[in-house]
Design an enzyme around this catalytic site. Structure first.
Site, PDB file in Angstrom:
ATOM      1  CG  HIS A 172     -19.546   8.414   3.260  1.00 55.27           C
ATOM      2  ND1 HIS A 172     -18.927   7.218   2.972  1.00 55.27           N
ATOM      3  CD2 HIS A 172     -20.570   8.121   4.094  1.00 55.27           C
ATOM      4  CE1 HIS A 172     -19.549   6.245   3.616  1.00 55.27           C
ATOM      5  NE2 HIS A 172     -20.554   6.759   4.307  1.00 55.27           N
ATOM      6  CG  LEU A 210      -5.764   7.142  -0.058  1.00 55.28           C
ATOM      7  CD1 LEU A 210      -6.372   8.511  -0.234  1.00 55.28           C
ATOM      8  CD2 LEU A 210      -4.682   6.865  -1.114  1.00 55.28           C
ATOM      9  CG  ASN A 269     -14.323  10.489   0.556  1.00 55.58           C
ATOM     10  OD1 ASN A 269     -14.321  10.084  -0.595  1.00 55.58           O
ATOM     11  ND2 ASN A 269     -15.019   9.912   1.522  1.00 55.58           N
ATOM     12  NE  ARG A 283      -4.033  -1.247   2.217  1.00 54.08           N
ATOM     13  CZ  ARG A 283      -5.230  -1.213   1.607  1.00 54.08           C
ATOM     14  NH1 ARG A 283      -5.639  -0.107   1.049  1.00 54.08           N
ATOM     15  NH2 ARG A 283      -5.979  -2.280   1.576  1.00 54.08           N
TER      16      ARG A 283
HETATM   17  N1  DQB Z   1      -7.226   7.033   5.071  1.00 52.76           N
HETATM   18  C1  DQB Z   1      -8.363   7.194   4.372  1.00 52.76           C
HETATM   19  N2  DQB Z   1      -8.439   6.704   3.119  1.00 52.76           N
HETATM   20  C2  DQB Z   1      -9.617   6.815   2.429  1.00 52.76           C
HETATM   21  C3  DQB Z   1      -9.709   6.289   1.136  1.00 52.76           C
HETATM   22  C4  DQB Z   1     -10.898   6.330   0.435  1.00 52.76           C
HETATM   23  C5  DQB Z   1     -12.029   6.937   1.003  1.00 52.76           C
HETATM   24  C6  DQB Z   1     -13.312   6.932   0.243  1.00 52.76           C
HETATM   25  N3  DQB Z   1     -14.296   6.117   0.965  1.00 52.76           N
HETATM   26  C7  DQB Z   1     -14.096   4.757   1.180  1.00 52.76           C
HETATM   27  C8  DQB Z   1     -14.639   4.157   2.324  1.00 52.76           C
HETATM   28  C9  DQB Z   1     -14.476   2.805   2.552  1.00 52.76           C
HETATM   29  C10 DQB Z   1     -13.740   2.026   1.665  1.00 52.76           C
HETATM   30  C11 DQB Z   1     -13.553   0.551   1.921  1.00 52.76           C
HETATM   31  O1  DQB Z   1     -13.759   0.067   3.042  1.00 52.76           O
HETATM   32  N4  DQB Z   1     -13.164  -0.182   0.851  1.00 52.76           N
HETATM   33  C12 DQB Z   1     -12.937  -1.619   0.958  1.00 52.76           C
HETATM   34  C13 DQB Z   1     -11.452  -1.853   1.225  1.00 52.76           C
HETATM   35  C14 DQB Z   1     -10.625  -1.407  -0.002  1.00 52.76           C
HETATM   36  C15 DQB Z   1      -9.134  -1.489   0.305  1.00 52.76           C
HETATM   37  O2  DQB Z   1      -8.669  -2.608   0.655  1.00 52.76           O
HETATM   38  O3  DQB Z   1      -8.443  -0.426   0.259  1.00 52.76           O
HETATM   39  C16 DQB Z   1     -13.195   2.608   0.511  1.00 52.76           C
HETATM   40  C17 DQB Z   1     -13.361   3.974   0.276  1.00 52.76           C
HETATM   41  C18 DQB Z   1     -11.957   7.514   2.273  1.00 52.76           C
HETATM   42  C19 DQB Z   1     -10.740   7.448   2.999  1.00 52.76           C
HETATM   43  C20 DQB Z   1     -10.599   7.980   4.339  1.00 52.76           C
HETATM   44  O4  DQB Z   1     -11.549   8.577   4.917  1.00 52.76           O
HETATM   45  N5  DQB Z   1      -9.411   7.828   4.977  1.00 52.76           N
END
Ligand code: DQB
Length: 202
Positions: A110, A94, A108, A66
């Site tokens: 949501h 991220l 972001n 990552r």
């Molecule tokens: N650290 C940080 N990074 C983010 C990345 C994307 C999003 C968009 N909303 C998201 C919220 C949840 C997910 C999620 O749980 N995806 C399944 C796992 C995918 C993976 O393995 O990466 C993805 C985007 C929000 C954030 C945030 O609030 N904080």
């Protein structure tokens, strides 16, 4: 302000932001100059190309960790002189290191009224929760998913008989207003993220 939009799919929010920033009547303080997708062949990349915006794929599957994926994204953002990052249906979490580097500069959207229904499926959880009002939230991105300072929210009613599709359509309609307006607030420096993580209205 030079803006990059990160996507993973169709990019309907990307299109709304392109339309907003390209409309001279809006006198936007934001200019979208880069679109990055972690997936190839998605419609959002075509939308960028059609709009004459530099678009590229950084495929997370090509990186061993990552951190290395995030570092590649960070390099691309620096190379393009990016000042603001917008996550528009970007589905990769991220790392804290990346989020810290873009603290107060990354937004972001949501599809729920945070803090309700955090996570990957806000619309489905709202339906299952039986709420009568839901909506969308634009927030600063913090290390813990969907917990960053809230900038704008728009509410929509949930009707009996709503399906995920009918509710998603109603939410997308308000997302396309909320995201451009939050971007404008940040790009025109009317808001700032304070050290304590709270929103400052200037
Ligand atoms: N650290 C940080 N990074 C983010 C990345 C994307 C999003 C968009 N909303 C998201 C919220 C949840 C997910 C999620 O749980 N995806 C399944 C796992 C995918 C993976 O393995 O990466 C993805 C985007 C929000 C954030 C945030 O609030 N904080």
């Amino acid at each position: 302000k030079r803006v990059a939009v990160l996507i993973s799919g169709s990019g309907t929010n990307l299109q709304a932001m392109i339309d907003h920033t390209k409309n001279p009547g809006n006198k936007s303080a934001a200019e979208i100059v880069l679109v990055i997708s972690n997936k190839a062949g998605v419609k959002g990349l075509e939308r960028a190309q059609t709009a004459g915006i530099n678009a590229r794929v950084i495929d997370h599957k090509k990186y061993k960790s990552r951190d290395e994926f995030d570092a590649a994204v960070h390099e691309a953002l620096l190379a393009a002189g990016i000042e603001i990052v917008c996550l528009a249906g970007f589905m990769r979490i991220l790392t804290e290191g990346f989020v810290t580097k873009w603290q107060g500069k990354m937004l972001n959207i949501h599809p729920s009224l945070l803090p309700s229904f955090r996570g990957a499926d806000g619309i489905k959880m709202a339906l299952e929760g039986g709420v009568r009002v839901t909506g969308c939230t634009v927030h600063f991105v913090a290390a813990e998913v969907d917990t960053g300072a809230i900038i704008t929210q728009e509410a929509v009613p949930v009707y009996p008989g709503d399906t995920e599709e009918t509710l998603a359509q109603r939410i997308h309609a308000v997302e396309h207003k909320a995201f451009p307006s939050a971007l404008e607030l940040l790009a025109s420096e009317r808001i700032e993220l304070q050290e304590d993580g709270k929103l400052l209205w200037k």
